[in-house]
Write a protein that holds these residues in place. Structure first.
Motif, PDB file in Angstrom:
ATOM      1  N   LYS A 188      -4.335 -15.654  15.166  1.00 17.51           N
ATOM      2  CA  LYS A 188      -3.672 -16.931  14.873  1.00 17.51           C
ATOM      3  C   LYS A 188      -3.464 -17.036  13.374  1.00 17.51           C
ATOM      4  CE  LYS A 188      -4.201 -21.943  15.323  1.00 17.51           C
ATOM      5  NZ  LYS A 188      -2.782 -22.167  15.533  1.00 17.51           N
ATOM      6  N   ILE A 189      -2.256 -17.448  13.008  1.00 17.17           N
ATOM      7  CA  ILE A 189      -1.942 -17.554  11.588  1.00 17.17           C
ATOM      8  C   ILE A 189      -2.642 -18.776  11.001  1.00 17.17           C
ATOM      9  CG2 ILE A 189      -0.086 -17.872   9.910  1.00 17.17           C
ATOM     10  CD1 ILE A 189      -0.241 -15.136  11.293  1.00 17.17           C
ATOM     11  N   GLN A 190      -3.467 -18.534   9.980  1.00 19.06           N
ATOM     12  CA  GLN A 190      -4.113 -19.627   9.271  1.00 19.06           C
ATOM     13  C   GLN A 190      -4.295 -19.231   7.812  1.00 19.06           C
ATOM     14  OE1 GLN A 190      -7.624 -20.331  11.529  1.00 19.06           O
ATOM     15  NE2 GLN A 190      -8.519 -18.319  11.156  1.00 19.06           N
ATOM     16  N   ASN A 191      -4.504 -20.228   6.971  1.00 17.77           N
ATOM     17  CA  ASN A 191      -4.605 -19.979   5.536  1.00 17.77           C
ATOM     18  C   ASN A 191      -5.705 -18.970   5.235  1.00 17.77           C
ATOM     19  OD1 ASN A 191      -2.583 -21.912   4.952  1.00 17.77           O
ATOM     20  ND2 ASN A 191      -4.096 -23.553   5.212  1.00 17.77           N
ATOM     21  N   GLY A 192      -5.374 -17.968   4.415  1.00 18.38           N
ATOM     22  CA  GLY A 192      -6.357 -16.986   3.984  1.00 18.38           C
ATOM     23  C   GLY A 192      -6.517 -15.793   4.890  1.00 18.38           C
TER      24      GLY A 192
ATOM     25  N   GLN B  93      -0.695 -31.048   0.714  1.00 16.12           N
ATOM     26  CA  GLN B  93      -2.044 -30.502   0.921  1.00 16.12           C
ATOM     27  C   GLN B  93      -2.172 -29.196   0.142  1.00 16.12           C
ATOM     28  OE1 GLN B  93      -2.974 -29.716   5.038  1.00 16.12           O
ATOM     29  NE2 GLN B  93      -4.841 -28.582   4.553  1.00 16.12           N
ATOM     30  N   GLU B  94      -2.994 -29.162  -0.883  1.00 21.86           N
ATOM     31  CA  GLU B  94      -3.128 -27.958  -1.708  1.00 21.86           C
ATOM     32  C   GLU B  94      -4.039 -26.941  -1.027  1.00 21.86           C
ATOM     33  OE1 GLU B  94      -3.266 -27.570  -6.252  1.00 21.86           O
ATOM     34  OE2 GLU B  94      -5.385 -27.416  -5.675  1.00 21.86           O
ATOM     35  N   ILE B  95      -3.547 -25.730  -0.897  1.00 20.91           N
ATOM     36  CA  ILE B  95      -4.326 -24.619  -0.343  1.00 20.91           C
ATOM     37  C   ILE B  95      -4.766 -23.737  -1.508  1.00 20.91           C
ATOM     38  CG2 ILE B  95      -4.313 -22.674   1.257  1.00 20.91           C
ATOM     39  CD1 ILE B  95      -3.917 -25.453   2.567  1.00 20.91           C
ATOM     40  N   ARG B  96      -6.082 -23.587  -1.665  1.00 16.82           N
ATOM     41  CA  ARG B  96      -6.624 -22.828  -2.793  1.00 16.82           C
ATOM     42  C   ARG B  96      -7.244 -21.541  -2.254  1.00 16.82           C
ATOM     43  NH1 ARG B  96      -8.315 -26.417  -6.999  1.00 16.82           N
ATOM     44  NH2 ARG B  96     -10.350 -25.437  -7.119  1.00 16.82           N
ATOM     45  N   LEU B  97      -6.664 -20.411  -2.631  1.00 21.43           N
ATOM     46  CA  LEU B  97      -7.162 -19.113  -2.165  1.00 21.43           C
ATOM     47  C   LEU B  97      -8.089 -18.537  -3.231  1.00 21.43           C
ATOM     48  CD1 LEU B  97      -3.819 -17.814  -0.670  1.00 21.43           C
ATOM     49  CD2 LEU B  97      -5.793 -18.634   0.581  1.00 21.43           C
ATOM     50  N   SER B  98      -9.198 -19.215  -3.407  1.00 22.91           N
ATOM     51  CA  SER B  98     -10.103 -18.850  -4.499  1.00 22.91           C
ATOM     52  C   SER B  98     -10.895 -17.585  -4.210  1.00 22.91           C
ATOM     53  CB  SER B  98     -11.063 -20.015  -4.790  1.00 22.91           C
ATOM     54  OG  SER B  98     -11.721 -20.416  -3.584  1.00 22.91           O
TER      55      SER B  98
ATOM     56  N   GLU C 171       0.841  -1.181   0.000  1.00 24.17           N
ATOM     57  CA  GLU C 171       0.000   0.000   0.000  1.00 24.17           C
ATOM     58  C   GLU C 171       0.879   1.235   0.000  1.00 24.17           C
ATOM     59  OE1 GLU C 171      -2.440  -0.324   3.443  1.00 24.17           O
ATOM     60  OE2 GLU C 171      -3.603  -2.016   2.676  1.00 24.17           O
ATOM     61  N   LYS C 172       0.341   2.316  -0.543  1.00 25.29           N
ATOM     62  CA  LYS C 172       1.108   3.560  -0.600  1.00 25.29           C
ATOM     63  C   LYS C 172       1.330   4.098   0.810  1.00 25.29           C
ATOM     64  CE  LYS C 172       1.261   7.858  -3.262  1.00 25.29           C
ATOM     65  NZ  LYS C 172       2.435   7.499  -4.046  1.00 25.29           N
ATOM     66  N   ASN C 173       2.570   4.484   1.073  1.00 24.86           N
ATOM     67  CA  ASN C 173       2.960   5.115   2.346  1.00 24.86           C
ATOM     68  C   ASN C 173       2.787   4.212   3.565  1.00 24.86           C
ATOM     69  OD1 ASN C 173       3.538   7.496   0.923  1.00 24.86           O
ATOM     70  ND2 ASN C 173       1.402   8.149   1.060  1.00 24.86           N
ATOM     71  N   SER C 174       2.789   2.898   3.365  1.00 24.19           N
ATOM     72  CA  SER C 174       2.738   1.997   4.513  1.00 24.19           C
ATOM     73  C   SER C 174       3.330   0.652   4.104  1.00 24.19           C
ATOM     74  CB  SER C 174       1.295   1.794   5.002  1.00 24.19           C
ATOM     75  OG  SER C 174       0.601   0.921   4.147  1.00 24.19           O
ATOM     76  N   MET C 175       3.583  -0.176   5.100  1.00 19.71           N
ATOM     77  CA  MET C 175       4.123  -1.507   4.809  1.00 19.71           C
ATOM     78  C   MET C 175       3.089  -2.393   4.120  1.00 19.71           C
ATOM     79  SD  MET C 175       7.286  -1.895   5.738  1.00 19.71           S
ATOM     80  CE  MET C 175       7.481  -3.652   5.990  1.00 19.71           C
ATOM     81  N   GLY C 176       1.807  -2.033   4.248  1.00 24.23           N
ATOM     82  CA  GLY C 176       0.763  -2.834   3.625  1.00 24.23           C
ATOM     83  C   GLY C 176       0.346  -4.012   4.493  1.00 24.23           C
ATOM     84  N   LYS C 177      -0.335  -4.965   3.865  1.00 23.57           N
ATOM     85  CA  LYS C 177      -0.834  -6.138   4.584  1.00 23.57           C
ATOM     86  C   LYS C 177      -0.257  -7.408   3.954  1.00 23.57           C
ATOM     87  CE  LYS C 177      -5.169  -4.218   6.354  1.00 23.57           C
ATOM     88  NZ  LYS C 177      -4.896  -2.809   5.986  1.00 23.57           N
ATOM     89  N   ALA C 178      -0.430  -8.508   4.671  1.00 25.01           N
ATOM     90  CA  ALA C 178       0.071  -9.793   4.192  1.00 25.01           C
ATOM     91  C   ALA C 178      -1.055 -10.814   4.235  1.00 25.01           C
ATOM     92  CB  ALA C 178       1.240 -10.262   5.049  1.00 25.01           C
ATOM     93  N   LEU C 179      -1.263 -11.497   3.116  1.00 26.49           N
ATOM     94  CA  LEU C 179      -2.285 -12.528   2.997  1.00 26.49           C
ATOM     95  C   LEU C 179      -1.611 -13.890   3.154  1.00 26.49           C
ATOM     96  CD1 LEU C 179      -5.255 -13.323   2.138  1.00 26.49           C
ATOM     97  CD2 LEU C 179      -4.330 -13.498  -0.188  1.00 26.49           C
ATOM     98  N   CYS C 180      -2.047 -14.670   4.120  1.00 28.49           N
ATOM     99  CA  CYS C 180      -1.420 -15.972   4.371  1.00 28.49           C
ATOM    100  C   CYS C 180      -1.795 -16.959   3.267  1.00 28.49           C
ATOM    101  CB  CYS C 180      -1.828 -16.523   5.732  1.00 28.49           C
ATOM    102  SG  CYS C 180      -0.975 -18.054   6.137  1.00 28.49           S
ATOM    103  N   LEU C 181      -0.789 -17.384   2.512  1.00 22.39           N
ATOM    104  CA  LEU C 181      -0.995 -18.359   1.439  1.00 22.39           C
ATOM    105  C   LEU C 181      -0.937 -19.782   1.962  1.00 22.39           C
ATOM    106  CD1 LEU C 181       1.387 -16.854  -1.280  1.00 22.39           C
ATOM    107  CD2 LEU C 181      -1.093 -16.586  -1.147  1.00 22.39           C
ATOM    108  N   LEU C 182       0.007 -20.025   2.886  1.00 21.25           N
ATOM    109  CA  LEU C 182       0.188 -21.370   3.405  1.00 21.25           C
ATOM    110  C   LEU C 182       0.693 -21.234   4.834  1.00 21.25           C
ATOM    111  CD1 LEU C 182       1.361 -24.441   1.568  1.00 21.25           C
ATOM    112  CD2 LEU C 182       2.685 -23.860   3.582  1.00 21.25           C
ATOM    113  N   ALA C 183      -0.133 -21.651   5.782  1.00 24.02           N
ATOM    114  CA  ALA C 183       0.184 -21.443   7.196  1.00 24.02           C
ATOM    115  C   ALA C 183       1.197 -22.463   7.692  1.00 24.02           C
ATOM    116  CB  ALA C 183      -1.085 -21.521   8.038  1.00 24.02           C
TER     117      ALA C 183
END
Length: 938
Positions: A533-537, A499-504, A480-492
């Motif tokens: 808690k860190i989890q997929n998605g 085990q396939e993780i699908r972020l549909s 994101e502009k002027n910030s570190m932004g966010k992080a989307l957990c792809l695989l926890a």
């Protein structure tokens, strides 16, 4: 291929490589696991089988060793890219203690070193001038190749490549290091290996030795700390032991960050102590120190053993009249070694004492060792980061006191010492406030290889398999502009392999035929934000202290070749991301079409230039007027010929600044977007002189420094074709703009492209050109000064080319005033100790630059400050004595800088290991770097 007959485990260690195996049989659980003794040279023509293969190579000088003395039981076939004659194993280790500059060591540490090109021939790092070099990948492959050939000689009917092979890596190895390990194995002919984390291997070995009593032994030990201090790394893991319906389960619930801290650091500390005794007034060369380290390694092992002598003698053999005046000896005492090992590396510290993160002063041989050598403090930090899972495993709820594991399993050569083992045990008891249990490990040198075979058994159901899945979580960085932004957990963390993780739920619209990049972050923490808690998605805020960037994943989505697209029509595809942890322990990512899930595009790791720059690309919120700016550029460089006479081309720069702000403040994403728009109109740059001038200036500015974005290599490929076309308007200004364009993007050009540039301009730079009035005038007409600066910016050139250019420019600067500043600037850039983007193995030798320094010291730096700046670049301190000038010259340069009233920042660069300021980066590069791009020093 025939079914495997053996399960084989290979501990590819920093100091030693060990192989274990067992035969596949019906009663696999009780199949005996044995060490495989490895044939190796221990002297001229003398081959012996030993359980340890020292992970060392020695590159003999021509004629030093007879070919008959190098004979092994098999016909040796080196891997692709290797030298013809290299000694591997014990004799290589022993020779390195006697002869300077010919030994390769710590290849595994180099394999995980992010700031060098690990596929380049850079080892031995402190190699003599005539020594053939190899890459860290080839060095690692050569050890595996030696093992494969030794195994195949002993098992001709069951070659190693046909067996089930497990190779161990540190749990802290990131995606790049794991992939390079797989690449090394393939080079060695082992195409189908499985990777296993070393601390898990240690635990597998312990379990296999205690199968009959394991339930009883672990009934009161719900949490085990595995502490593996090897030759190059300290590897930490937490294993939870839990009983479910009376059945024991083991799960790895925590792994540590990558710590380049191990026995090598202790050897180096002892070498510094011995060095000070040999000669207190003069430091050894880097090659001399390497030779000394081999002796202090042996002294350490002797003095930390159970029946250690009181002293060990260190003898340095002279290599010429100037080194130490011939053979000398000093002594190291048992008490000194114990004090350095215990107080320096394993001090009794409080749990609240965390490691000092200052920049390391121990940056020897180009390896980035950790700043704080206290293993104790790194263990405390690791346990602090994993308090949440520790409390859950121990069923402790008290928040005020730390949760400390109740079991300790130690591994690594340093724990052959009872003193260090006792110190580590007492440290954890001190933190917990009560006794903890040490799980036995009678063979720290072998347990990883033995455990790798036990793991292979577990994969076939012959013993308990440790769970835990992915050792870390993977995130997509949403900037994101002027910030570190966010992080989307792809695989926890903890996701099981396969085990396939699908972020549909999150979709991307991607243009076919164009490269696309996904920036990835990784974390070993269990909790990123408050109670999240860190989890997929899950989407989390970014805490810079808890995330590590990975090289990005890139792919190009190929469209349907049968579809004929109209001009400028773009075919797009809507996709989502699917990822999984592979069986070999690496991350697999694919873009999956939302319209047809059988259409998948595999993403590949982009390692090239990933270590050279950090960009904070602000792609989520682009500049609101960027589209207007791109439209303006498109109109001027479109197919409409009327735009050639438009006033718009003359005011383009001003108009863009009105829309986007001052151009030095244009951020990275704006620059690359503008370049992509300019690139589409590159054929129309020849429309008028103004069109060509603006195009070269803007395109070069927008693509500088030629790297920083994962798709820049694709951009360079598209633009390199322009070089053969040349420029349309061949006047002095046109040529200058042309050379400035290539200087700005030079960091993205490969060595061959840079050599092409040099070949074309060398005749104008050659001193002979200035002695002929006609050729001198031609050089000036074609932008001589810009050519000088371009040549000096080609950091991928061979050292010989840089030395030749520096010789030309120094002689010109000393004998003529014209272009004096450009010549001195070029000298500083060519001879810099720290390249801006090139690999440190292409830095001009310190001995060479020291021959030129007296000439610079004789000049008046007050009158011409650019000479002082060149001296600063030549003498900039790196902490790596392979590159750094001598202390005598450093003192002279510092005195001259102070007398010349040089800026304090310059003095600091020579006096201490320090980073460049923005001002100095601009001075060196020739332009301000793109906003949001930071060059990383090697």
């Amino acid at each position: 291929m025939a079914a495997p007959r053996f399960l084989v485990g290979i501990d590819l260690g920093t100091t030693n490589t060990v192989v274990a195996f067992c035969e596949l049989m019906d009663d696999l659980e009780h199949a005996a696991v044995e060490l495989f003794p490895i044939d190796q040279l221990i002297g001229p023509g003398e081959v012996v089988r030993k359980p340890l293969l020292p992970s060392f190579r020695y590159h003999p000088a021509p004629g030093q060793i007879a070919a008959s003395d190098l004979t092994l039981p098999w016909d040796n076939h080196p891997v692709e890219g290797d030298t013809e004659l290299a000694i591997i194993g014990q004799w290589a280790r022993d020779l390195g203690a006697k002869v300077e500059g010919r030994q390769v060591s710590s290849a595994k540490s180099w394999l995980s070193h992010p700031s060098v090109d690990r596929s380049e021939a850079i080892l031995p790092w402190a190699g003599a001038a005539d020594v053939e070099k190899v890459s860290p990948v080839v060095a690692s492959a050569s050890y595996l190749n030696h093992i494969r050939q030794a195994w195949n000689y002993r098992h001709p009917s069951n070659p190693l490549e046909a067996q089930e092979v497990v190779v161990t890596v540190p749990a802290s190895f990131d995606e790049t290091a794991r992939n390079l390990t797989l690449e090394a194995a393939k080079l060695a002919g082992l195409n189908n290996i499985i990777l296993l984390e070393e601390p898990q291997a240690v635990c597998y070995d312990w379990y296999s030795r205690h199968k009959d009593s394991v339930n009883e032994q672990l009934s009161e030990i719900p949490l085990i700390l595995v502490c593996d201090v090897g030759g190059g790394t300290t590897d930490l893991s937490l294993i939870e032991a839990k009983f479910v319906s009376g059945e024991l389960t083991l799960n790895r619930i925590g792994v540590g960050e990558h710590l380049m801290l191990g026995g090598d650091n202790l050897d180096l500390a002892l070498a510094h102590l011995a060095e000070s005794r040999f000669n207190q007034s003069k430091k050894l060369t880097a090659a001399g120190l390497t030779k000394l380290i081999q002796q202090t390694r042996q002294a350490k092992e002797n003095l930390l053993s159970g029946n250690a002598p009181e002293t060990v003698k260190i003898t340095m053999l002279g290599s010429g009249s100037k080194l130490l005046g011939g053979t000398k000896s000093v002594s190291l005492t048992k008490q000194e070694v114990h004090q350095i090992a215990l107080d320096g590396f394993f001090p009794v510290s409080d749990f609240s004492e965390l490691p000092n993160k200052r920049r390391s002063a121990m940056m020897e041989f180009g390896l980035p060792y950790v700043a704080d050598p206290a293993v104790s403090k790194h263990v405390a930090e690791f346990l602090t980061q994993h308090q949440q899972v520790s409390k859950a495993a121990l069923n402790e709820t008290e928040l005020s006191s730390p949760s400390i594991p109740v079991g300790l399993l130690l591994n690594g050569g340093v724990f052959n010492s009872d003193l260090i083992t006792e110190r580590m045990l007492s440290l954890l008891c001190h933190w917990r406030g009560e006794a903890i249990t040490q799980l036995d490990n009678p063979h720290p040198d072998w347990s990883v290889a033995l455990g790798a075979v036990a793991f292979a058994k577990a994969r076939r159901g012959a013993q308990l398999k440790i769970g835990g899945g992915s050792a870390r979580s993977y995130f997509l960085h949403l900037q994101e502009k002027n910030s570190m932004g966010k992080a989307l957990c792809l695989l926890a963390k903890g996701t099981e392999e396969g085990q396939e993780i699908r972020l549909s739920s999150r979709r991307f619209s991607l243009t076919l035929g164009m490269p696309v990049r996904f920036n990835l972050l990784t974390s070993t923490h269990d909790q990123i934000a408050d109670n999240t808690k860190i989890q997929n998605g899950v989407l989390v805020e970014i805490d810079a202290d808890k995330f590590q960037p990975l090289p990005p994943y890139i792919t190009t989505l190929q469209g349907d070749d049968n579809i004929q697209l109209q001009v400028n029509q773009k075919q797009r595809e809507e996709v989502f991301i699917a990822c999984q942890l592979t069986e070999v322990g690496t991350l697999k990512m694919e873009c999956v079409s939302t319209s047809d899930e059988n259409k998948r595009w595999l993403m590949e790791f982009e390692v090239r230039n990933s270590s050279q720059a950090q960009s904070n690309e602000e792609s989520e919120k682009p500049n609101p007027k960027l589209e207007q700016a791109k439209t303006l550029v498109t109109q001027i460089y479109s197919g409409n010929k009327n735009s050639a006479d438009s006033k718009a081309v003359k005011t383009l720069n001003k108009d863009l600044e009105k829309l986007l702000g001052k151009r030095d403040e244009w951020d990275f994403s704006v620059l690359r977007s503008l370049f992509d728009t300019l690139a589409q109109g590159r054929k129309r740059r020849r429309r008028s002189e103004q069109h060509e001038k603006n195009w070269l200036r803007l395109a070069g500015f927008a693509l500088r420094p030629g790297f920083g974005d994962a798709t820049d290599s694709w951009r360079i490929e598209q633009i390199w074709g322009l070089y053969q076309q040349g420029i349309q308007f061949q006047n002095h200004q046109g040529w200058s703009d042309w050379w400035v364009f290539w200087r700005r993007i030079a960091g993205g050009l490969n060595q061959e492209q840079q050599e092409t540039l040099l070949a074309d301009i060398a005749k104008y730079l050659h001193p002979g050109a200035s002695r002929n009035p006609k050729s001198q005038q031609e050089a000036q007409d074609k932008g001589y000064e810009a050519m000088v600066r371009l040549a000096a910016s080609l950091e991928h050139l061979d050292v010989e080319d840089k030395v030749l250019l520096a010789t030309w420019f120094i002689n010109k600067a000393l004998n003529q005033t014209q272009f004096e500043q450009a010549h001195w600037w070029a000298v500083g850039r060519l001879l810099s100790r720290t390249p801006l983007y090139g690999s440190a193995h292409n830095v001009v030798a310190r001995e060479q630059v020291q021959q030129w320094l007296p000439k610079l010291l004789q000049k008046d730096w007050l009158k011409e400050p650019m000479i002082a700046f060149a001296a600063v670049m030549i003498c900039r301190k790196t902490g790596d004595r392979t590159l750094d000038i001598s202390d005598e010259f450093r003192t002279l340069v510092l005195e001259k800088l102070k007398q010349s009233r040089a800026p304090e920042a310059w003095i600091q660069l020579v006096e201490n290991v320090s980073e460049l300021s923005k001002t100095e980066s601009k001075r060196i590069f020739g332009d301000a770097l793109p906003h949001g791009l930071t060059l990383i020093s090697h």
